[in-house]
Write a protein that holds these residues in place. Structure first.
Motif, PDB file in Angstrom:
ATOM      1  N   ALA A   2      -8.111   3.049  -4.839  1.00 27.07           N
ATOM      2  CA  ALA A   2      -6.989   3.918  -5.890  1.00 27.07           C
ATOM      3  C   ALA A   2      -5.946   3.045  -5.140  1.00 27.07           C
ATOM      4  CB  ALA A   2      -7.495   5.161  -5.382  1.00 27.07           C
ATOM      5  N   ALA A   3      -5.631   3.364  -3.860  1.00 26.90           N
ATOM      6  CA  ALA A   3      -3.880   3.245  -3.411  1.00 26.90           C
ATOM      7  C   ALA A   3      -3.462   1.636  -4.575  1.00 26.90           C
ATOM      8  CB  ALA A   3      -3.528   3.100  -2.011  1.00 26.90           C
ATOM      9  N   LEU A   4      -4.462   0.864  -4.347  1.00 19.40           N
ATOM     10  CA  LEU A   4      -4.953  -1.029  -4.062  1.00 19.40           C
ATOM     11  C   LEU A   4      -4.103  -0.391  -5.870  1.00 19.40           C
ATOM     12  CD1 LEU A   4      -6.062  -2.686  -1.566  1.00 19.40           C
ATOM     13  CD2 LEU A   4      -4.120  -1.144  -1.958  1.00 19.40           C
ATOM     14  N   ARG A   5      -4.975   0.086  -7.062  1.00 19.71           N
ATOM     15  CA  ARG A   5      -4.984  -0.128  -8.016  1.00 19.71           C
ATOM     16  C   ARG A   5      -3.473   0.944  -8.802  1.00 19.71           C
ATOM     17  NH1 ARG A   5     -10.846   1.937  -7.907  1.00 19.71           N
ATOM     18  NH2 ARG A   5     -10.164   4.167  -7.930  1.00 19.71           N
ATOM     19  N   ALA A   6      -3.179   1.053  -7.837  1.00 18.63           N
ATOM     20  CA  ALA A   6      -1.720   1.996  -8.684  1.00 18.63           C
ATOM     21  C   ALA A   6      -1.033   1.247  -8.220  1.00 18.63           C
ATOM     22  CB  ALA A   6      -1.454   3.533  -7.660  1.00 18.63           C
ATOM     23  N   ALA A   7      -0.910   0.577  -7.103  1.00 19.03           N
ATOM     24  CA  ALA A   7      -0.158  -0.557  -6.991  1.00 19.03           C
ATOM     25  C   ALA A   7       0.513  -1.879  -7.951  1.00 19.03           C
ATOM     26  CB  ALA A   7       0.271  -1.666  -5.893  1.00 19.03           C
ATOM     27  N   GLY A   8      -0.251  -1.914  -8.858  1.00 23.48           N
ATOM     28  CA  GLY A   8      -0.031  -2.422 -10.152  1.00 23.48           C
ATOM     29  C   GLY A   8      -1.379  -3.115 -11.137  1.00 23.48           C
ATOM     30  N   PRO A   9      -0.874  -3.552 -11.809  1.00 18.87           N
ATOM     31  CA  PRO A   9      -2.028  -4.747 -12.662  1.00 18.87           C
ATOM     32  C   PRO A   9      -2.460  -5.456 -12.245  1.00 18.87           C
ATOM     33  CG  PRO A   9      -0.438  -4.747 -13.569  1.00 18.87           C
ATOM     34  CD  PRO A   9       0.402  -4.569 -12.454  1.00 18.87           C
ATOM     35  N   THR A  10      -2.022  -6.835 -11.200  1.00 25.28           N
ATOM     36  CA  THR A  10      -3.023  -7.657 -11.406  1.00 25.28           C
ATOM     37  C   THR A  10      -3.171  -7.868 -10.127  1.00 25.28           C
ATOM     38  OG1 THR A  10      -0.427  -8.761 -10.036  1.00 25.28           O
ATOM     39  CG2 THR A  10      -1.124  -9.296 -12.827  1.00 25.28           C
ATOM     40  N   PRO A  11      -4.108  -8.396  -9.243  1.00 23.70           N
ATOM     41  CA  PRO A  11      -4.535  -8.719  -7.911  1.00 23.70           C
ATOM     42  C   PRO A  11      -3.882  -9.002  -7.144  1.00 23.70           C
ATOM     43  CG  PRO A  11      -6.406  -9.702  -9.340  1.00 23.70           C
ATOM     44  CD  PRO A  11      -5.031  -9.271 -10.372  1.00 23.70           C
ATOM     45  N   ARG A  12      -3.128  -9.376  -7.440  1.00 22.30           N
ATOM     46  CA  ARG A  12      -1.980  -9.969  -6.248  1.00 22.30           C
ATOM     47  C   ARG A  12      -0.948  -9.809  -6.193  1.00 22.30           C
ATOM     48  NH1 ARG A  12       1.171 -15.082  -5.257  1.00 22.30           N
ATOM     49  NH2 ARG A  12       2.187 -13.785  -2.734  1.00 22.30           N
ATOM     50  N   GLU A  13      -0.525  -8.389  -6.741  1.00 19.36           N
ATOM     51  CA  GLU A  13       0.307  -7.612  -7.258  1.00 19.36           C
ATOM     52  C   GLU A  13      -0.404  -6.073  -6.088  1.00 19.36           C
ATOM     53  OE1 GLU A  13       3.272  -6.365 -10.813  1.00 19.36           O
ATOM     54  OE2 GLU A  13       0.891  -6.316 -11.031  1.00 19.36           O
ATOM     55  N   ARG A  14      -1.737  -6.422  -6.396  1.00 22.10           N
ATOM     56  CA  ARG A  14      -2.241  -4.867  -5.534  1.00 22.10           C
ATOM     57  C   ARG A  14      -2.695  -5.771  -4.097  1.00 22.10           C
ATOM     58  NH1 ARG A  14      -7.415  -3.030 -10.527  1.00 22.10           N
ATOM     59  NH2 ARG A  14      -5.407  -2.491 -11.180  1.00 22.10           N
ATOM     60  N   LEU A  15      -2.763  -6.687  -3.265  1.00 21.96           N
ATOM     61  CA  LEU A  15      -2.963  -7.348  -2.320  1.00 21.96           C
ATOM     62  C   LEU A  15      -1.533  -6.982  -1.702  1.00 21.96           C
ATOM     63  CD1 LEU A  15      -4.717 -10.510  -2.790  1.00 21.96           C
ATOM     64  CD2 LEU A  15      -5.416  -8.516  -1.521  1.00 21.96           C
ATOM     65  N   ASP A  16      -0.219  -7.234  -2.282  1.00 17.81           N
ATOM     66  CA  ASP A  16       1.090  -7.195  -2.108  1.00 17.81           C
ATOM     67  C   ASP A  16       0.646  -5.271  -2.112  1.00 17.81           C
ATOM     68  OD1 ASP A  16       1.879  -9.323  -1.874  1.00 17.81           O
ATOM     69  OD2 ASP A  16       2.632  -9.645  -4.189  1.00 17.81           O
ATOM     70  N   GLY A  17       0.345  -4.258  -2.419  1.00 17.18           N
ATOM     71  CA  GLY A  17      -0.074  -3.508  -2.346  1.00 17.18           C
ATOM     72  C   GLY A  17      -0.604  -2.479  -1.021  1.00 17.18           C
TER      73      GLY A  17
END
Length: 216
Positions: free
Chosen positions: A84-99
């Motif tokens: 859930a925290a990674l989904r909240a980090a941004g809409p794209t897979p790359r943003e979620r990795l950076d999250g």
């Protein structure tokens, strides 16, 4: 995980109160997290939960059965939080990795952070208890599946290599934050690992349109 806090428990389950078996699990989670598994006896768990010994044996069979239940729940809930925290980090897979590491930083900053329950359990059983080992491997696989999905969606090269590198950085940050011992100091572990992770991710995903990985 962070030590779990709850209000005082009442006996029975009338009026929506927590059932005895659930009280035992939550008491064990708090005590295992705070004091360790080996240092926590059944009598302490039962006193904390306000339940009878027969309830523990009827529902979990033994302390070992209770430990397994607690660790599996810790794994399930941590992975649900992490996803859930990674989904909240941004809409794209790359943003979620950076999250990943900003999410860990928030976890480490909690005043009751006491490390990963699964890693702590493995450390308490150095000779490799088969049940603890199996739970640890299942937990690693669940966390890996979350990350691997994002890595593949982001189109990163050498995905298995990147997954291994991310796993090392995550584990290292968790341990470093635990050793730091203070909420104010612990987030620095995530921030340091996050700076390295951005460079590693950029190396595997150099063609992706993304801000400069050297940003602070």
């Amino acid at each position: 995980m962070a030590e779990r806090k709850s209000a005082g428990y009442g006996e029975g389950d009338a009026g929506g109160a927590i059932k005895p078996g659930e009280r035992i699990v939550e008491a064990a989670r708090r005590l295992f997290c705070r004091d360790g598994i080996h240092a926590t006896g059944i009598d302490r768990i039962l006193a904390e939960a306000g339940t009878a010994k027969m309830t523990l044996y009827n529902q979990f069979g033994s302390k070992e059965g209770l430990i397994e239940t607690v660790l599996r729940r810790e794994s399930d809930e941590w992975c649900a939080w992490f996803a859930a925290a990674l989904r909240a980090a941004g809409p794209t897979p790359r943003e979620r990795l950076d999250g990943v590491f900003p999410a860990l930083r928030d976890w480490f900053a909690q005043g009751d952070y006491r490390g990963c329950a699964i890693m702590n359990a493995v450390a308490e059983y150095p000779k490799g208890d088969p049940v603890i080992h199996a739970i640890a491997m299942e937990h690693k696989a669940k966390v890996g599946a979350i990350l691997k999905g994002l890595i593949l969606q982001a189109g990163c090269r050498r995905p298995d290599e990147l997954l291994g590198e991310m796993a090392i950085l995550i584990d290292g940050a968790i341990i470093a934050a635990l050793i730091a011992g203070e909420p104010a100091a612990a987030p620095a572990a995530a921030e340091a690992a996050g700076r390295i992770a951005r460079l590693v991710i950029a190396d595997h995903c150099a063609d992706a349109h993304h801000p400069d990985p050297h940003r602070s």
